[in-house]
Design an enzyme around this catalytic site. Sequence first.
Site, PDB file in Angstrom:
ATOM      1  N   ARG A  60      -8.022 -37.268 -15.530  1.00 44.99           N
ATOM      2  CA  ARG A  60      -9.017 -36.195 -15.511  1.00 44.99           C
ATOM      3  C   ARG A  60      -8.371 -34.921 -16.065  1.00 44.99           C
ATOM      4  O   ARG A  60      -7.171 -34.691 -15.864  1.00 44.99           O
ATOM      5  CB  ARG A  60      -9.540 -35.960 -14.095  1.00 44.99           C
ATOM      6  N   LYS A 113      -8.959 -36.827  -7.001  1.00 43.27           N
ATOM      7  CA  LYS A 113     -10.327 -36.777  -6.489  1.00 43.27           C
ATOM      8  C   LYS A 113     -10.475 -37.577  -5.207  1.00 43.27           C
ATOM      9  O   LYS A 113     -11.180 -37.167  -4.283  1.00 43.27           O
ATOM     10  CB  LYS A 113     -11.295 -37.306  -7.555  1.00 43.27           C
ATOM     11  N   HIS A 170     -12.899 -34.540 -20.895  1.00 50.56           N
ATOM     12  CA  HIS A 170     -13.186 -35.614 -19.941  1.00 50.56           C
ATOM     13  C   HIS A 170     -13.591 -36.894 -20.675  1.00 50.56           C
ATOM     14  O   HIS A 170     -13.470 -38.006 -20.149  1.00 50.56           O
ATOM     15  CB  HIS A 170     -14.317 -35.172 -19.009  1.00 50.56           C
ATOM     16  N   ARG A 229     -11.504 -40.250 -21.072  1.00 53.53           N
ATOM     17  CA  ARG A 229     -11.571 -41.305 -20.060  1.00 53.53           C
ATOM     18  C   ARG A 229     -12.623 -42.337 -20.441  1.00 53.53           C
ATOM     19  O   ARG A 229     -12.404 -43.555 -20.339  1.00 53.53           O
ATOM     20  CB  ARG A 229     -11.885 -40.703 -18.683  1.00 53.53           C
ATOM     21  N   HIS A 244     -10.003 -45.229 -10.052  1.00 57.25           N
ATOM     22  CA  HIS A 244     -11.201 -45.603  -9.308  1.00 57.25           C
ATOM     23  C   HIS A 244     -10.795 -46.555  -8.196  1.00 57.25           C
ATOM     24  O   HIS A 244      -9.799 -47.273  -8.309  1.00 57.25           O
ATOM     25  CB  HIS A 244     -12.215 -46.285 -10.225  1.00 57.25           C
ATOM     26  N   TYR A 276      -6.975 -51.730  -2.992  1.00 61.58           N
ATOM     27  CA  TYR A 276      -5.592 -51.899  -3.417  1.00 61.58           C
ATOM     28  C   TYR A 276      -4.846 -50.575  -3.282  1.00 61.58           C
ATOM     29  O   TYR A 276      -5.430 -49.497  -3.396  1.00 61.58           O
ATOM     30  CB  TYR A 276      -5.548 -52.339  -4.879  1.00 61.58           C
TER      31      TYR A 276
END
Length: 397
Positions: free
Chosen positions: A243, A270, A333, A336, A360, A370
Amino acid sequence: MPLSDTFVRQVKHTGAKAGDKHTDGDGMYLHVSATGKYWRLNYRFSGKQKTLALGVYPAVSLSAARKKREAARALLAAGADPSAAKQEEKRVAARASVDTFQAVGREWLAKSSARRGETTQAWVVSWLEKNIFPAIGHIPIADLRARDVLDAVRIIEQRGAIDSAKRVLVYCGQIFQYAIVTEAVTVDVTAGLYRALETKQQQHYAAITSPAQAGARLRSIDAYHGHPFVTAALRVAPLVFVRPGELRTAEWGEIDLDAAEWRIPGAKMKMGVEHIVPLADQVVAVLRDLQRVTGAGRYVLPSIRTGSRPMSDNTVNAALRGMGYSKDVMTGHGFRAMARTMLDEVLGERVDLIEHQLAHQVKDVNGRAYNRTAHLPARRDMMQRWADYLDILRLTR
């Protein structure tokens, strides 16, 4: 014989040094001394004789004293010590006067500051001081209800700052969790409140997602002759696809060039979880060159005006505009989205590895998320393949 209101009002101290006792029954009596009239209750608990103060006349009337006596006797019948219960009430009342939401919030801010970067800490403090503390900071945290917190957060939401409102609610929840540990409250009233907040329509950032367009874009970056810090940011951004805020606030202390690894602290992420970015050879080369210029400072990409602050959040986008890419074509951005699409649809990389690298949340077959090191060797290989592929696109016309 039970006492009467008239007797209690008129009775005088006889001069006895220990005072005079006038019994009302069931262990309760009026103790009259030179200093005043005091209600007392004698009782036995665990084989010991004890005395409980019920109040001072006339602030506590005869009928009020009798009610207190009955309440004490009910506690005894339940196996509780009335004196201990009274001390607990005093402790709770005293703590309530100290444990306001603001007091607990500031204590939490101090105790948890090490888990956040300076920029994040300043942001959290600012939002609490400007939005939450003025609304509910003066209220004892134990007295707050879900609606009180929701109303305070909705003030932010009503200004259109939907994402900020949700983040502030998360911090309010963390304050309540801290208060539970310190026994200031027993319940986190913010649990589930996010469902009552407005859902922001998902924003899709402009991006270039075709190989031909990506190649042209990379050649434009190579031809860019702006400030060296901005040039480095433009060259690194497509290769790491983090990001924009994570890239511009990168610190040298987070990067190990020998291990070719960048560990972004959870406070900057985030999702609040540390993220590992394997660095391809091409990224390491750019950063080694940049280290000669900015390596003595804190930030990898400092502001072009002062080394004490990170690069402005709009610097990369401004550079893209200067290169002829409108905000409808490409944004910082958008790197990404470019990586997400092309890694999957062109290179055929595993989707779970891509999602991991995008930071994510990815879950296993049992629904467990994970950790940050999951599939790290495979992700490292993928990041090198991605960098090599971009080199090929850069040379393909």
